[in-house]
Design a protein around this motif. Structure first.
Motif, PDB file in Angstrom:
ATOM      1  N   THR A  81       0.850  -1.190   0.000  1.00 29.12           N
ATOM      2  CA  THR A  81       0.000   0.000   0.000  1.00 29.12           C
ATOM      3  C   THR A  81       0.885   1.239   0.000  1.00 29.12           C
ATOM      4  N   PRO A  82       1.131   1.822  -1.191  1.00 27.84           N
ATOM      5  CA  PRO A  82       2.010   2.976  -1.263  1.00 27.84           C
ATOM      6  C   PRO A  82       1.286   4.285  -1.012  1.00 27.84           C
ATOM      7  N   ALA A  83      -0.039   4.236  -0.954  1.00 29.29           N
ATOM      8  CA  ALA A  83      -0.786   5.485  -0.852  1.00 29.29           C
ATOM      9  C   ALA A  83      -1.829   5.382   0.238  1.00 29.29           C
ATOM     10  N   ARG A 128      12.395   9.339   2.786  1.00 30.69           N
ATOM     11  CA  ARG A 128      12.092   7.925   3.084  1.00 30.69           C
ATOM     12  C   ARG A 128      10.884   7.439   2.293  1.00 30.69           C
ATOM     13  N   LYS A 129       9.853   8.252   2.194  1.00 28.57           N
ATOM     14  CA  LYS A 129       8.656   7.866   1.447  1.00 28.57           C
ATOM     15  C   LYS A 129       8.967   7.726  -0.037  1.00 28.57           C
ATOM     16  N   HIS A 130       9.774   8.633  -0.580  1.00 28.36           N
ATOM     17  CA  HIS A 130      10.170   8.522  -1.992  1.00 28.36           C
ATOM     18  C   HIS A 130      10.983   7.250  -2.220  1.00 28.36           C
ATOM     19  N   SER A 131      11.897   6.974  -1.310  1.00 31.20           N
ATOM     20  CA  SER A 131      12.735   5.789  -1.440  1.00 31.20           C
ATOM     21  C   SER A 131      11.887   4.513  -1.444  1.00 31.20           C
ATOM     22  N   ALA A 132      10.859   4.476  -0.614  1.00 31.82           N
ATOM     23  CA  ALA A 132      10.017   3.284  -0.498  1.00 31.82           C
ATOM     24  C   ALA A 132       9.026   3.133  -1.649  1.00 31.82           C
ATOM     25  N   ASN A 133       8.574   4.242  -2.245  1.00 30.35           N
ATOM     26  CA  ASN A 133       7.442   4.174  -3.168  1.00 30.35           C
ATOM     27  C   ASN A 133       7.656   4.723  -4.579  1.00 30.35           C
ATOM     28  N   GLU A 134       8.681   5.513  -4.791  1.00 35.16           N
ATOM     29  CA  GLU A 134       8.831   6.219  -6.070  1.00 35.16           C
ATOM     30  C   GLU A 134       8.848   5.276  -7.271  1.00 35.16           C
ATOM     31  N   CYS A 144       4.230  10.246  -6.970  1.00 33.97           N
ATOM     32  CA  CYS A 144       4.474   9.892  -5.566  1.00 33.97           C
ATOM     33  C   CYS A 144       4.610  11.187  -4.771  1.00 33.97           C
ATOM     34  N   ILE A 145       3.629  11.454  -3.904  1.00 33.13           N
ATOM     35  CA  ILE A 145       3.633  12.704  -3.154  1.00 33.13           C
ATOM     36  C   ILE A 145       3.518  12.404  -1.660  1.00 33.13           C
TER      37      ILE A 145
END
Length: 184
Positions: A81-83, A128-134, A144-145
């Motif tokens: 679940t990326p979002a 961290r969020k970009h690294s996990a989901n981008e 990815c925001i």
């Protein structure tokens, strides 16, 4: 009463263990209670913020849903679940995966930098969020925001930009003047 003590910086813990993660003791100033990931304030705050953003999307006429997940073909693991919110038609027809995170400048990984540079904890959370989901979001054609906020209220740059765009869409839908940038 504990809230008033916390705001005044008075001891609120008496050294007792956290009820949700007994291996951790509550610190005298209540920082653990503010950031405990096993429930309580952090989860409640995250879900409340998520629901406010979702409602704002709906009011702005943006189709959005909570907890958008995907399952890779032939994957044996549960869906990722990326979002927290998937907003369709966010920018030029491209959906946006909003991943909300509440972080603390008191986190052991950022406390030294946070003491020197304002906003460093929220910037680290965005990274961290970009690294996990981008990569996954790009593959699906999603923007990815990360919507990152510090436990003391500072929002990340990407969240501020998203909220400005959302405010403009709300104003347009309500036929009101749009959000105007301010200096400072």
């Amino acid at each position: 009463m504990n809230t008033i003590k916390w705001w005044l910086g008075l001891d609120i813990s008496s050294g007792s263990p956290c009820a949700l993660c007994p291996d951790n003791s509550l610190d005298p100033l209540g920082h653990h209670a503010l950031t405990c990931k096993h429930g309580g304030d952090a989860v409640f705050r995250h879900n409340t913020l998520r629901d406010i953003v979702l409602e704002s999307c709906h009011r702005a006429g943006i189709s959005a849903k909570v907890e958008a997940a995907w399952q890779w073909p032939r994957a044996r693991s549960p869906p990722h679940t990326p979002a927290d919110i998937l907003a369709s038609n966010w920018l030029c027809g491209k959906p946006a995966a909003f991943d909300l995170t509440v972080t603390s400048p008191l986190n052991a990984f950022v406390i030294l930098e946070a003491g020197v540079t304002a906003g460093s904890a929220v910037t680290a959370a965005e990274l961290r969020k970009h690294s996990a989901n981008e990569d996954k979001c790009s593959e699906l054609g999603w923007a990815c925001i990360p919507l990152a906020v510090e436990s003391y209220g500072a929002w990340g740059t990407e969240a501020q930009e998203a909220f400005s765009r959302l405010a403009s869409r709300l104003a347009t839908r309500r036929n009101e003047p749009g959000s105007m940038p301010t200096d400072g």
